[in-house]
Design a protein around this motif. Structure first.
Motif, PDB file in Angstrom:
ATOM      1  N   SER A   1       8.412   8.189   3.576  1.00  9.33           N
ATOM      2  CA  SER A   1       7.117   8.864   3.490  1.00  9.33           C
ATOM      3  C   SER A   1       7.203  10.195   4.214  1.00  9.33           C
ATOM      4  CB  SER A   1       6.034   7.989   4.098  1.00  9.33           C
ATOM      5  OG  SER A   1       6.338   7.752   5.444  1.00  9.33           O
TER       6      SER A   1
ATOM      7  N   ASN B   1      -1.165  14.944  -1.989  1.00  7.79           N
ATOM      8  CA  ASN B   1      -2.055  14.082  -1.201  1.00  7.79           C
ATOM      9  C   ASN B   1      -3.476  14.128  -1.749  1.00  7.79           C
ATOM     10  OD1 ASN B   1      -0.005  13.295   0.524  1.00  7.79           O
ATOM     11  ND2 ASN B   1      -0.363  14.990   1.937  1.00  7.79           N
ATOM     12  N   ARG B   2      -3.886  15.347  -2.075  1.00 12.12           N
ATOM     13  CA  ARG B   2      -5.252  15.529  -2.589  1.00 12.12           C
ATOM     14  C   ARG B   2      -5.422  14.775  -3.903  1.00 12.12           C
ATOM     15  NH1 ARG B   2      -5.351  20.823  -1.867  1.00 12.12           N
ATOM     16  NH2 ARG B   2      -5.676  21.772  -3.893  1.00 12.12           N
TER      17      ARG B   2
ATOM     18  N   LEU C   1       5.683   2.944  10.024  1.00 14.49           N
ATOM     19  CA  LEU C   1       6.197   3.963   9.099  1.00 14.49           C
ATOM     20  C   LEU C   1       7.517   4.533   9.609  1.00 14.49           C
ATOM     21  CD1 LEU C   1       3.069   5.971   7.953  1.00 14.49           C
ATOM     22  CD2 LEU C   1       4.637   4.688   6.523  1.00 14.49           C
TER      23      LEU C   1
ATOM     24  N   TRP D   1      -3.757  12.303  -4.825  1.00 12.79           N
ATOM     25  CA  TRP D   1      -3.691  10.870  -4.533  1.00 12.79           C
ATOM     26  C   TRP D   1      -5.054  10.351  -4.077  1.00 12.79           C
ATOM     27  CZ3 TRP D   1      -0.785   6.822  -5.506  1.00 12.79           C
ATOM     28  CH2 TRP D   1      -0.986   5.663  -4.769  1.00 12.79           C
ATOM     29  N   ILE D   2      -5.705  11.124  -3.185  1.00  8.67           N
ATOM     30  CA  ILE D   2      -7.024  10.712  -2.693  1.00  8.67           C
ATOM     31  C   ILE D   2      -8.011  10.671  -3.856  1.00  8.67           C
ATOM     32  CG2 ILE D   2      -8.945  11.363  -1.186  1.00  8.67           C
ATOM     33  CD1 ILE D   2      -6.779  12.713   0.618  1.00  8.67           C
TER      34      ILE D   2
ATOM     35  N   LYS E   1      -0.099   6.876   5.291  1.00  7.11           N
ATOM     36  CA  LYS E   1      -0.155   8.144   6.026  1.00  7.11           C
ATOM     37  C   LYS E   1      -1.598   8.606   6.196  1.00  7.11           C
ATOM     38  CE  LYS E   1       1.879  11.185   7.076  1.00  7.11           C
ATOM     39  NZ  LYS E   1       2.071  11.621   8.438  1.00  7.11           N
ATOM     40  N   LEU E   2      -2.364   8.401   5.126  1.00  9.92           N
ATOM     41  CA  LEU E   2      -3.768   8.799   5.180  1.00  9.92           C
ATOM     42  C   LEU E   2      -4.479   8.043   6.284  1.00  9.92           C
ATOM     43  CD1 LEU E   2      -4.903   8.953   1.456  1.00  9.92           C
ATOM     44  CD2 LEU E   2      -5.205  10.718   3.167  1.00  9.92           C
TER      45      LEU E   2
ATOM     46  N   GLN F   1      -2.955  18.570   6.398  1.00 11.04           N
ATOM     47  CA  GLN F   1      -1.942  18.460   5.345  1.00 11.04           C
ATOM     48  C   GLN F   1      -2.067  17.113   4.636  1.00 11.04           C
ATOM     49  OE1 GLN F   1       0.317  20.470   4.107  1.00 11.04           O
ATOM     50  NE2 GLN F   1       1.892  19.199   3.195  1.00 11.04           N
ATOM     51  N   THR F   2      -2.184  16.049   5.413  1.00  8.95           N
ATOM     52  CA  THR F   2      -2.216  14.718   4.817  1.00  8.95           C
ATOM     53  C   THR F   2      -3.492  14.486   4.023  1.00  8.95           C
ATOM     54  OG1 THR F   2      -0.879  13.933   6.640  1.00  8.95           O
ATOM     55  CG2 THR F   2      -1.952  12.256   5.322  1.00  8.95           C
ATOM     56  N   PHE F   3      -4.591  15.072   4.498  1.00 12.88           N
ATOM     57  CA  PHE F   3      -5.827  14.941   3.730  1.00 12.88           C
ATOM     58  C   PHE F   3      -5.807  15.855   2.497  1.00 12.88           C
ATOM     59  CE2 PHE F   3      -8.048  13.725   7.888  1.00 12.88           C
ATOM     60  CZ  PHE F   3      -7.810  12.387   7.647  1.00 12.88           C
ATOM     61  N   GLY F   4      -4.718  16.592   2.341  1.00 16.24           N
ATOM     62  CA  GLY F   4      -4.619  17.464   1.179  1.00 16.24           C
ATOM     63  C   GLY F   4      -5.440  18.721   1.341  1.00 16.24           C
TER      64      GLY F   4
ATOM     65  N   ASP G   1       7.897   5.259  -4.033  1.00 16.12           N
ATOM     66  CA  ASP G   1       7.971   4.259  -2.961  1.00 16.12           C
ATOM     67  C   ASP G   1       8.948   3.145  -3.319  1.00 16.12           C
ATOM     68  OD1 ASP G   1       6.196   5.638  -1.503  1.00 16.12           O
ATOM     69  OD2 ASP G   1       4.491   4.306  -1.819  1.00 16.12           O
TER      70      ASP G   1
ATOM     71  N   TYR H   1       8.343  19.353   7.267  1.00 17.24           N
ATOM     72  CA  TYR H   1       8.590  20.493   6.371  1.00 17.24           C
ATOM     73  C   TYR H   1      10.050  20.916   6.315  1.00 17.24           C
ATOM     74  CZ  TYR H   1       3.607  20.503   7.302  1.00 17.24           C
ATOM     75  OH  TYR H   1       2.320  20.110   7.484  1.00 17.24           O
TER      76      TYR H   1
ATOM     77  N   SER I   1      -1.268  18.407  10.845  1.00 16.99           N
ATOM     78  CA  SER I   1      -0.789  17.347   9.983  1.00 16.99           C
ATOM     79  C   SER I   1      -1.924  16.629   9.292  1.00 16.99           C
ATOM     80  CB  SER I   1       0.005  16.335  10.799  1.00 16.99           C
ATOM     81  OG  SER I   1       1.353  16.630  10.726  1.00 16.99           O
ATOM     82  N   ALA I   2      -3.010  16.435  10.023  1.00 13.96           N
ATOM     83  CA  ALA I   2      -4.140  15.727   9.431  1.00 13.96           C
ATOM     84  C   ALA I   2      -4.643  16.516   8.222  1.00 13.96           C
ATOM     85  CB  ALA I   2      -5.242  15.548  10.456  1.00 13.96           C
TER      86      ALA I   2
ATOM     87  N   ASN J   1       5.409  15.340   7.598  1.00  5.72           N
ATOM     88  CA  ASN J   1       5.024  16.739   7.797  1.00  5.72           C
ATOM     89  C   ASN J   1       5.961  17.549   8.684  1.00  5.72           C
ATOM     90  OD1 ASN J   1       2.846  15.789   6.350  1.00  5.72           O
ATOM     91  ND2 ASN J   1       1.513  15.674   8.126  1.00  5.72           N
TER      92      ASN J   1
ATOM     93  N   ALA K   1       0.508  18.873   0.005  1.00  7.23           N
ATOM     94  CA  ALA K   1      -0.918  18.716   0.272  1.00  7.23           C
ATOM     95  C   ALA K   1      -1.649  18.443  -1.039  1.00  7.23           C
ATOM     96  CB  ALA K   1      -1.472  19.962   0.936  1.00  7.23           C
TER      97      ALA K   1
ATOM     98  N   ILE L   1       0.864  -1.177   0.000  1.00  9.76           N
ATOM     99  CA  ILE L   1       0.000   0.000   0.000  1.00  9.76           C
ATOM    100  C   ILE L   1       0.896   1.220   0.000  1.00  9.76           C
ATOM    101  CG2 ILE L   1      -1.613   1.326   1.395  1.00  9.76           C
ATOM    102  CD1 ILE L   1      -2.792  -1.236   2.382  1.00  9.76           C
ATOM    103  N   SER L   2       0.564   2.196  -0.818  1.00  8.50           N
ATOM    104  CA  SER L   2       1.501   3.311  -0.983  1.00  8.50           C
ATOM    105  C   SER L   2       1.717   4.057   0.318  1.00  8.50           C
ATOM    106  CB  SER L   2       0.973   4.260  -2.033  1.00  8.50           C
ATOM    107  OG  SER L   2       0.468   5.398  -1.419  1.00  8.50           O
ATOM    108  N   SER L   3       2.873   4.684   0.396  1.00  9.29           N
ATOM    109  CA  SER L   3       3.212   5.409   1.618  1.00  9.29           C
ATOM    110  C   SER L   3       2.163   6.464   1.918  1.00  9.29           C
ATOM    111  CB  SER L   3       4.588   6.047   1.463  1.00  9.29           C
ATOM    112  OG  SER L   3       4.581   6.939   0.374  1.00  9.29           O
ATOM    113  N   ILE L   4       1.597   7.048   0.871  1.00  5.47           N
ATOM    114  CA  ILE L   4       0.606   8.102   1.124  1.00  5.47           C
ATOM    115  C   ILE L   4      -0.661   7.506   1.726  1.00  5.47           C
ATOM    116  CG2 ILE L   4      -0.775   9.932   0.092  1.00  5.47           C
ATOM    117  CD1 ILE L   4       1.305  10.409  -1.918  1.00  5.47           C
ATOM    118  N   THR L   5      -1.071   6.364   1.224  1.00  4.40           N
ATOM    119  CA  THR L   5      -2.268   5.743   1.781  1.00  4.40           C
ATOM    120  C   THR L   5      -2.042   5.382   3.250  1.00  4.40           C
ATOM    121  OG1 THR L   5      -2.733   4.863  -0.397  1.00  4.40           O
ATOM    122  CG2 THR L   5      -3.977   3.944   1.417  1.00  4.40           C
TER     123      THR L   5
END
Lengths: 651, 279, 254
Positions: free
Chosen positions: C214, C238-239, B82, C241-242, B15-16, B240-243, C208, C219, B237-238, C217, C235, B9-13
């Motif tokens: 990863s 991430n967006r 992680l 990506w979602i 983190k999400l 940021q991570t949620f974009g 990856d 920065y 951070s949340a 945050n 960000a 699973i990707s690192s971003i997922t």
């Protein structure tokens, strides 16, 4: 040897169309069986490789840096010209063509320049489609700015990083082809030899290259049906220039040694707006974009005493009252003012400094003042337009250009000369093509600002994919070319010998020591203005220095290892020969034109004086062995379309 | 899903997911803090007792409780995983310690998180484990549980005394609905007599009792400080991570984060302080 | 000015490296950091002390992204918004000890001394960091207007020079700012929309795979980026990506 420029039939505006109609093509199934080598990943190289790869050819591309994105095209700041006439200010293909010819002081080939102007618009379309973030106005449409040598706004730009954005666009296209497998990328590889192979009909063709793997120091062989050279210019022969540290003229020179003619080597462009030299340890000069001349005003003090006081540090620029300032470009060239072409601006600066009006601690600098622009437009607008350039200037000099005028001085920037190519961009060696700054074709004796990017991309995207195909159309019968042949053995051997010879000297001086001295000779005697005496002197000095180099240079380390000193030594060895040719060419051209200024040939008010009767030709030189005088071949320039006039930027 | 796939699973997922679980915990924290404020009420635990009774018996809440525990575990496991993976990405470390200006909260999140975990174990020992019957605490029970439940046999003398003592000591609520502050021993005796009676932990009494001891109060204040540090990183951070970090709103998010952080920390801290000083 | 330099020396990728100490003297404050190293190398060659120190550099005006040294605990040295070649000795004090290290990351193996292999960045771009147009046959440049605001934001992101300072600074050796900058640049423009989902998927997977960490945050990347590329681009990544996670994944029939 008769130079055939292969200019197509028909009126100027139809030549390129006619060519494309008549050219031969390669069928899609055969394309993947044809190999092409592209050396260099700058605008010309990357765009050519990407386009050729997309067509289906099998491409190998080489660069000396760790990534294709590092090529020095990335440093171009100001912009790229294109005859789009988006501003409705009267621009057209014809006008861009005329401006370019005139800017080049009537020493460029008409047909090539017209083609360049013709495809310029396509380049912008292509780049926008690639996602290049050009500057836009509030309507969302593309913005333009004006540039030296033109009275219309036709320059497209992306802040002060146009070259970067265009290169990244081409790099993206190249990356896509690498991903698709049509292009193979070889980084940290430097071309050291061109391999010629005789055809069955006895014709020698470029069939491969030997490269030095810069990481391991090992030599590698690559074969192909055609070789494209996109290795940039040779400005670093002057040591201090705006070129990158690793930019070099060796690849072109290697081809020259193998028989490709070298054209107009004396046409070297000196850029008027660079940050002045400040010490002998200095490794390079930094360019401040020409676009600064749009809003900046160039001046020196009117009185010599003031200039002397400034040099001694007793006075500052802001201490000189308005009426004591000599805005010499506006004074001498009222019509174009601060926007005269580069060669004119550079010489004017040198003239003032030589006359004792120079500023800065060395006296080799003039002011570029934004006080008026800030007053007129406001600091915010100026910051928006030139913010990153100002910041860059401040980082280097520790001066704030919003408050005190910038100091600038000319520096070697671009070389109009290069490998001689015909209309198809093919050199005199069949199968060897040259694109971008590496060839001589489009800029005549002087290049206008924002035209280098245009030419590099025009060659790569829109010219080579056609002309190379024309060449390759009958090459399919050759089949796969092996690198396991006597020609490759011999080429590899010669490189090894050369390396070994340098290694064995084990002298007591570094490569840079010699390079700095060579640069000094070139700048002093073959620089902005030249004459018979200085050139003769330079020729002798170069010979002497070269001898010294081959006796005293020290290359540490091993041949087969990561060895930057070896790389530098190999390049410098070529620079000596190149310097000699530049000097010889400058000596033979007893006229002033564009970037080549002979003091013997000037008008009463110190402008260039061409001699169209005797020098209306391209000087293409043929190598005759080390240190032997080269043979001159002339390609007469026939202007059918344009009326030749004296270049006049006064009114 | 096999572990290989999980790792892929990707690192971003990943983190999400950490952020998602974290965000859920942030919401929970706010809820927990609000509930805690009932402890400050000097009603002998009426309100808080009713609340904990509801929380202890409602089915949906029970499901949520499992979800919450799972969230905690996943948040911790993923973060640690992680962190462990990330360490491997720089096999040779720098000789010089970094002088880069960074968001310290984020850089130290793994440390504040680990501290938090330690504090949490103590916290669980104090309260939550009582509910799970891992440790003994103080209990409460509804009087009707005695009324309605038939003793299995004769009520032992011991149980009767304990029961009467509770009534006489005034440990019943005003409306006589509840008996509170039942000690573990009494509970054991009564439970034997009335096996069907359902005893619940009396968190109000336990909190009041513990927060009267200075070093426990101090311990909790440190705990809340660590919580503060961790959520100061977590909140921003949340986003940021949620974009959800955008030039236009990043300042707003920052301010909200600070407000949230202070509200939660102060809201938590006021309870032990208040109880200690007899508010 | 005089300095004591502690420089990481490593013969080749496999050799064991160590710090070597050198002294340089009479350095002008106007001298750039790399020019100071040139002077050192001149000295090392002339005095037959050691093989000159290898370090990557090219344009020396802060745009090619070739140079990159970890100087006294900071990528590109102790100043904001510059590359190593733009660092000048006036930023140091006379007599300073300077520690010079290469970028350290699993994805950037050392080639020699201070030179590292950053081809991992190229591989990420090759996986999808572009708009897939072939030469010719594209619409007129002004056919699709792009709001100035978006064009400017795209340009902000596109200024990345791929030097790797973000990776070097990140405690996780993460390339999120690098990838984020490219994804954000193309996501801001209509031309980049067509492949947006595919692009972010391929680039992140490649990132990856190549051994970048990863993002947690901190920065550090933003603080050290010579082009001051903002965290908002991460960000944005991430967006995107979602968005991609929830986008239908149509697999063409084979």
């Amino acid at each position: 040897m008769v130079l055939d420029s292969k200019i197509p039939e028909g009126p100027l505006s139809e030549k390129w169309t006619n060519y494309k109609i008549k050219q031969k093509l390669v069928n899609p199934a055969n394309k993947r069986k044809l190999d092409i080598i592209v050396v260099g990943t700058g605008l010309a190289g990357a765009s050519a490789a990407a386009s050729l790869g997309a067509l289906g050819f099998n491409v190998d591309i080489f660069c000396i840096q760790d990534s294709p994105r590092r090529a020095h095209s990335i440093a171009a700041q100001g912009g790229i010209n294109a005859a789009k006439n988006y501003q409705n200010d009267g621009d057209s293909v014809e006008r861009l063509f005329r401006d370019t010819i005139k800017g080049g002081d009537y020493r460029a080939r008409e047909a090539n320049v017209y083609r360049l102007a013709e495809v310029s618009g396509d380049i912008i379309d292509q780049c926008v489609a690639q996602g290049v973030p050009f500057a836009r106005d509030y309507s969302g449409l593309l913005d333009n700015r004006s540039f030296g040598g033109a009275q219309v706004s036709r320059t497209f730009y992306a802040r002060g990083q146009t070259g970067q954005q265009l290169l990244l666009g081409a790099y993206g296209a190249l990356s896509r082809e690498i991903n698709r497998g049509t292009v193979k990328l070889h980084t940290r590889c430097e071309m050291e030899e061109l391999v010629l192979v005789k055809d069955k009909d006895g014709k020698e063709r470029a069939r491969g290259i030997i490269v030095r793997n810069l990481v391991s120091g090992k030599l590698e062989r690559y074969a192909a049906h055609a070789v494209v050279l996109a290795t940039g210019g040779y400005g670093n022969v002057y040591f201090l220039s705006t070129n990158a540290m690793n930019s070099n003229g060796s690849a072109a020179w290697i081809c020259h040694r193998k028989g490709a003619l070298f054209a107009n080597p004396c046409y070297v462009q000196i850029h008027p707006t660079c940050i002045p030299v400040h010490g002998d340890y200095q490794s390079k000069l930094t360019l401040m974009s020409e676009s600064l001349r749009n809003d900046g005003r160039i001046w020196v003090p009117k009185k010599k005493e003031d200039a002397e006081a400034i040099r001694a540090g007793q006075k500052k620029a802001n201490d000189i009252p308005e009426e004591e300032r000599d805005y010499y470009l506006e004074r001498r060239y009222p019509a174009f003012g601060n926007l005269v072409p580069r060669d004119v601006a550079s010489r004017a600066a040198k003239e003032r400094c030589d006359a004792g009006y120079g500023v800065g601690s060395t006296g080799l600098a003039v002011y570029l003042d934004f006080a008026d622009a800030i007053k007129r437009l406001g600091k915010k607008v100026v910051e928006q337009k030139y913010g990153n350039l100002f910041q860059m200037y401040q980082k280097i000099t520790d001066d704030n250009p919003y408050e005190t005028p910038m100091m600038i001085y000319p520096a070697v920037h671009y070389t109009m000369g290069g490998l001689w190519v015909d209309y198809e961009l093919q050199t005199t060696i069949p199968g060897l093509f040259a694109a971008g700054e590496a060839n001589f074709s489009d800029h005549g004796a002087n290049r206008l600002g924002a035209s280098a990017l245009m030419q590099g991309l025009a060659d790569g995207y829109f010219v080579l994919p056609y002309t190379l195909q024309n060449y390759l159309s009958d090459q399919i019968t050759i089949g796969h070319i092996s690198t396991d042949t006597p020609e490759f053995d011999e080429a590899e051997q010669s490189v090894r010998q050369r390396e070994q010879r340098l290694m064995d000297i084990k002298g007591d001086k570094t490569v840079d020591y010699f390079h700095k001295r060579l640069g000094h000779i070139m700048w002093e005697y073959v620089g902005m203005s030249r004459n018979e005496e200085s050139l003769t002197k330079a020729a002798a000095m170069i010979d002497e220095l070269e001898n010294e180099f081959w006796q005293h240079v020290q290359v540490p380390g091993d041949i087969e290892s990561f060895n930057p000193e070896m790389e530098k030594a190999l390049r410098l060895a070529d620079y000596f020969e190149l310097a000699r040719l530049i000097t010889a060419d400058a000596l033979h051209r007893k006229e002033s034109c564009g970037g080549h200024f002979r003091t013997e040939s000037q008008t009463e008010d110190g402008e260039t004086k061409r001699d169209d009767e005797n020098f209306m030709y391209v000087a293409a030189w043929e190598y005759q062995g080390h240190a032997n005088p080269e043979t001159l071949h002339k390609e007469e320039l026939n202007y059918e379309h344009i009326k030749i006039a004296t270049r006049n930027y006064k009114n | 899903m096999d572990t290989n796939k999980l790792i892929k699973i990707s690192s971003i997922t990943k983190k999400l997911l950490v952020a998602l679980f974290g965000a859920f915990l942030l919401v929970f924290l706010l809820f927990h803090m609000c509930a805690n404020l009932f402890i400050l009420a000097k009603d002998g635990g009426e309100a808080y007792g009713a609340f904990t009774h509801f929380m202890g018996t409602n089915v949906i809440v029970k499901v949520l409780e499992v979800v919450l525990l799972g969230t905690f575990l996943l948040h911790i496991c993923l973060s640690v995983y992680l962190w462990w993976q990330n360490r491997k990405n720089r096999p040779v470390r720098y000789h010089q310690t970094s002088r880069t200006k960074t968001a310290k909260g984020s850089k130290l999140a793994i440390i504040s998180g680990s501290l938090l975990l330690v504090c949490l174990i103590f916290h669980f020992y104090d309260f939550y484990f009582v509910k799970l019957n891992f440790v003994e605490g103080t209990y409460m029970v509804k009087t009707e549980e005695f009324m309605n439940s038939e003793p299995d046999q004769e009520i032992s003398e011991e149980a009767r005394v304990a029961f009467m003592n509770l009534i006489n000591d005034g440990k019943t609520s005003k409306d006589m609905q509840w008996i509170r502050q039942i000690s573990a021993e009494d509970k054991a005796v009564l439970q034997e007599a009335f096996p069907k009676a359902e005893f619940e932990p009396d968190f109000y009494a336990m909190a009041r009792q513990k927060f009267s001891i200075w070093h426990i109060v101090l311990g909790y204040l440190v705990f809340f400080l660590v919580v503060g540090l961790h959520i100061r990183h977590g909140f921003e951070s949340a986003f940021q991570t949620f974009g959800l970090n955008h030039y236009k709103y990043s300042r707003l998010v920052e301010i909200l984060g600070i407000i949230y952080c202070w509200v939660v920390c102060l809201g938590f801290a006021i309870v032990p302080i208040g109880v200690f000083f007899g508010l | 000015m005089n300095f004591t330099l502690h420089i990481w020396r490593q013969e080749n990728a496999k050799a064991k490296g160590h710090f070597e100490t050198y002294k340089v003297s009479d350095i002008s404050p106007e001298c750039s950091f790399l020019e100071m190293l040139d002077i050192l190398n001149e000295q090392l060659i002339n005095d037959h002390i050691a093989h000159p120190v290898c370090f990557d550099n090219d344009c020396r005006e802060g745009i090619c992204g070739m140079c990159g040294l970890y100087i006294n605990g900071r990528p590109h040295g102790n100043d904001d918004g510059i590359t190593t070649c733009q660092l000048h000795m006036r930023k140091f004090h006379d007599g300073d000890e300077i520690w010079i290290e290469p970028w350290r990351a699993k994805a950037f193996p050392i080639i020699r001394d201070l030179v590292v292999d950053r081809s991992a960045f190229d591989k990420i771009i090759q996986s999808g960091g572009y708009v897939s147009v072939t030469t010719g046959g594209v619409p007129d440049a002004n056919a699709i207007p792009v709001p100035k605001r978006f064009a400017d934001m795209a340009m902000d992101a596109a200024e990345c020079i791929g030097c790797g300072a973000c990776v070097a600074a990140c405690k996780n050796a993460s390339a999120m700012l690098f990838v984020g900058a490219k994804v954000a640049h193309l996501a801001m423009l209509p031309q980049g929309q067509v492949e947006a989902n595919e692009r972010v998927k391929k680039m992140v997977c490649k990132m990856d795979e190549l051994g970048f960490g990863s993002c947690t945050n901190t920065y550090a990347c933003e603080a050290e980026c010579p082009k001051q590329i903002k965290r908002q681009n991460i960000a944005r990544l991430n967006r995107e990506w979602i968005k991609q996670l929830f986008a239908g994944n149509h697999k063409p029939e084979e």
